[in-house]
Scaffold this motif. Structure first.
Motif, PDB file in Angstrom:
ATOM      1  N   ALA A 109       0.813  -1.216   0.000  1.00 32.41           N
ATOM      2  CA  ALA A 109       0.000   0.000   0.000  1.00 32.41           C
ATOM      3  C   ALA A 109       0.848   1.268   0.000  1.00 32.41           C
ATOM      4  N   GLU A 110       2.153   1.143   0.261  1.00 36.32           N
ATOM      5  CA  GLU A 110       3.032   2.316   0.212  1.00 36.32           C
ATOM      6  C   GLU A 110       3.157   2.805  -1.222  1.00 36.32           C
ATOM      7  N   HIS A 111       3.534   4.091  -1.358  1.00 39.03           N
ATOM      8  CA  HIS A 111       3.677   4.646  -2.707  1.00 39.03           C
ATOM      9  C   HIS A 111       4.761   5.713  -2.707  1.00 39.03           C
ATOM     10  N   ALA A 112       5.628   5.657  -3.701  1.00 40.35           N
ATOM     11  CA  ALA A 112       6.637   6.696  -3.886  1.00 40.35           C
ATOM     12  C   ALA A 112       7.085   6.678  -5.339  1.00 40.35           C
ATOM     13  N   ASP A 113       7.368   7.838  -5.871  1.00 43.78           N
ATOM     14  CA  ASP A 113       7.924   7.918  -7.218  1.00 43.78           C
ATOM     15  C   ASP A 113       9.421   7.661  -7.139  1.00 43.78           C
ATOM     16  N   HIS A 114       9.919   6.907  -8.102  1.00 43.14           N
ATOM     17  CA  HIS A 114      11.356   6.646  -8.140  1.00 43.14           C
ATOM     18  C   HIS A 114      11.935   7.296  -9.383  1.00 43.14           C
ATOM     19  N   GLN A 115      12.932   8.164  -9.190  1.00 41.14           N
ATOM     20  CA  GLN A 115      13.503   8.921 -10.292  1.00 41.14           C
ATOM     21  C   GLN A 115      14.941   8.512 -10.585  1.00 41.14           C
ATOM     22  N   GLY A 116      15.367   7.363 -10.123  1.00 41.77           N
ATOM     23  CA  GLY A 116      16.744   6.939 -10.316  1.00 41.77           C
ATOM     24  C   GLY A 116      17.046   6.600 -11.762  1.00 41.77           C
ATOM     25  N   PRO A 117      18.335   6.484 -12.100  1.00 40.34           N
ATOM     26  CA  PRO A 117      18.719   6.163 -13.474  1.00 40.34           C
ATOM     27  C   PRO A 117      18.354   4.724 -13.834  1.00 40.34           C
ATOM     28  N   GLU A 118      18.172   4.486 -15.112  1.00 40.87           N
ATOM     29  CA  GLU A 118      17.890   3.133 -15.587  1.00 40.87           C
ATOM     30  C   GLU A 118      19.143   2.275 -15.438  1.00 40.87           C
TER      31      GLU A 118
END
Length: 452
Positions: A109-118
């Motif tokens: 149920a947690e949520h966060a955007d991940h912006q790390g490199p591919e």
């Protein structure tokens, strides 16, 4: 590979289904899954590797995807691993964190955007531990590129698309259940229903177009005619992880309208061979090489030899074991599978068995144990069969069969095989057991058979 794999989670229409993924009855949408994996990725970013207590739950899927997002190698741990095996894998892998189980909890149920490199395609995505049949389990390093190549090859062979609904109930700590059964669904964008346990009732009720199972699963379904008939609407049944007995293939063909496609692979190679959805399906065969894969037989004699493979799906070596890695390859770079195979005129492959246990040299003949086992399983009284070679002062080795059977005696079974195969392939002795020793994947463990 990670971007294209996870792009299916945010593709147009990806959020339209709140049940795009269902694991043990718990539904999840693709956007929800991506957000939960993003929360895990933020938590583990920078770790050398992480272990995942790989129960058949949505939390396990979230944890593995979190590792893929973060570019952190994931070490799936079998939930029933004994203390010694568990301790060895955690120490050998160098896992800095354990997700799930007694470790850090994972909340879908947690949520966060991940912006790390591919992650780089050559980066390790998974560290999958071998069964340890020749010593302590070894960690096979599986790259993002290898996973992409393997899944794309299977999508081609099986005509696997986003329009499918994949159903399976396989464990999530090995290639079949995790790589094919979860990452494959995410890469193709298809709906996934994981049944928790692979029971005939659960498979029958799932309404899938594509089903994965191991021979034990298919055998149980074949013995449940109602469940087998419920799969008649499926587009494709797939069997792997061990050889599918010919009688089970035929029973499913009669009841469900099709026999399963069989495929072949190893932890170190992922899937390299498969029958095609639009091709011939013959019991005991595992099809043709996937795109980019090449095969050959070493020390071929009598039409069979050790299978060697090369191609884009191969692992990057054993973790911390350069000598074992070197020994696994030939001087010209082909991987030694240790399996004995035959290649038919049309290129179709048959796996006869393991070189160490299933190639029997008797009276000057080379005999594949798998062929004798299939002949025994054709007898209506035989439910399970395992064949080995036992040292013999005159023959070199004699063929000995272990069977689970009702209402058949030794002479009857010996004569039955002699009438179906070349006479030199018949068992010289037959031992009757209540059950064959098997591992978690349903593979017979021949080293655990009682002395002949």
């Amino acid at each position: 590979m990670t971007a294209s794999l996870l792009s299916s989670l945010t593709a147009p229409g990806a959020t339209a289904r709140p049940d795009a993924l269902v694991v043990a009855g718990r539904p999840c949408g693709r956007a929800e899954l991506l957000g939960a994996a993003g929360a895990v990725a933020r938590r583990i970013g920078g770790a050398a590797s992480v272990a995942v207590h790989a129960e058949p739950t949505l939390a396990t899927v979230v944890a593995v995807l979190g590792g893929l997002l973060a570019g952190v190698p994931v070490v799936p741990l079998a939930p029933d691993a004994g203390p010694a095996e568990r301790a060895h894998i955690l120490k050998d892998s160098g896992a800095e964190l354990l997700l799930g189980g007694e470790g850090i909890p994972v909340d879908p149920a947690e949520h966060a955007d991940h912006q790390g490199p591919e992650p780089d395609p050559e980066q390790v995505a998974l560290i999958l531990y071998t069964s340890g049949t020749t010593g302590a389990p070894k960690g096979a390093l599986i790259t993002h590129r290898a996973i992409a190549a393997g899944l794309d090859g299977l999508a081609d062979a099986w005509q696997w698309t986003a329009e499918d609904t994949l159903v399976h109930g396989l464990p999530l700590f090995h290639v079949h259940g995790l790589v094919l059964g979860v990452l494959g669904a995410l890469r193709t964008g298809c709906r996934l229903v994981h049944t928790g346990r692979p029971t005939p009732e659960a498979y029958a009720a799932a309404g899938g177009t594509l089903y994965f199972g191991v021979p034990t699963v298919w055998s149980r379904i074949a013995r449940d005619p109602a469940a087998a008939r419920a799969l008649a609407g499926a587009r494709l049944l797939v069997s792997g992880s061990a050889a599918l007995p010919a009688p089970v293939f035929r029973d499913l063909r009669a009841l469900a309208g099709q026999g399963p496609v069989e495929r072949y692979g190893m932890t170190e190679t992922l899937i390299t061979l498969s029958a095609r959805a639009d091709g011939a399906r013959r019991p005991g065969t595992v099809g043709l090489p996937l795109p980019g894969v090449r095969t050959r037989l070493a020390a071929e004699e009598g039409g069979i030899g050790e299978l060697e493979v090369s191609g884009p799906t191969l692992f990057a070596g054993y973790l911390g074991r350069p000598e074992a890695t070197s020994a696994a390859y030939t001087d010209d770079g082909w991987f030694r599978t240790g399996d004995i195979a035959a290649i038919e005129e049309d290129g179709t492959h048959r796996i006869v068995g393991r070189a160490s246990t299933d190639l029997i040299k008797s009276g000057g003949y080379r005999i594949g144990a798998g062929e004798v086992e299939n002949a025994l399983l054709d007898h209506p009284a035989v439910r399970e069969a395992a064949v080995i070679g036992v040292p013999h002062e005159d023959l070199g080795q004699e063929v000995v069969a272990y069977v689970v059977a009702d209402g058949a005696d030794e002479r009857e079974l010996i004569d039955f095989v002699a009438a179906h195969l070349s006479r030199h392939k018949r068992p010289r002795r037959v031992r009757f057991l209540d059950a064959l020793p098997r591992n978690a994947m349903g593979k017979p463990q021949k080293k655990l058979l009682p002395d002949a």
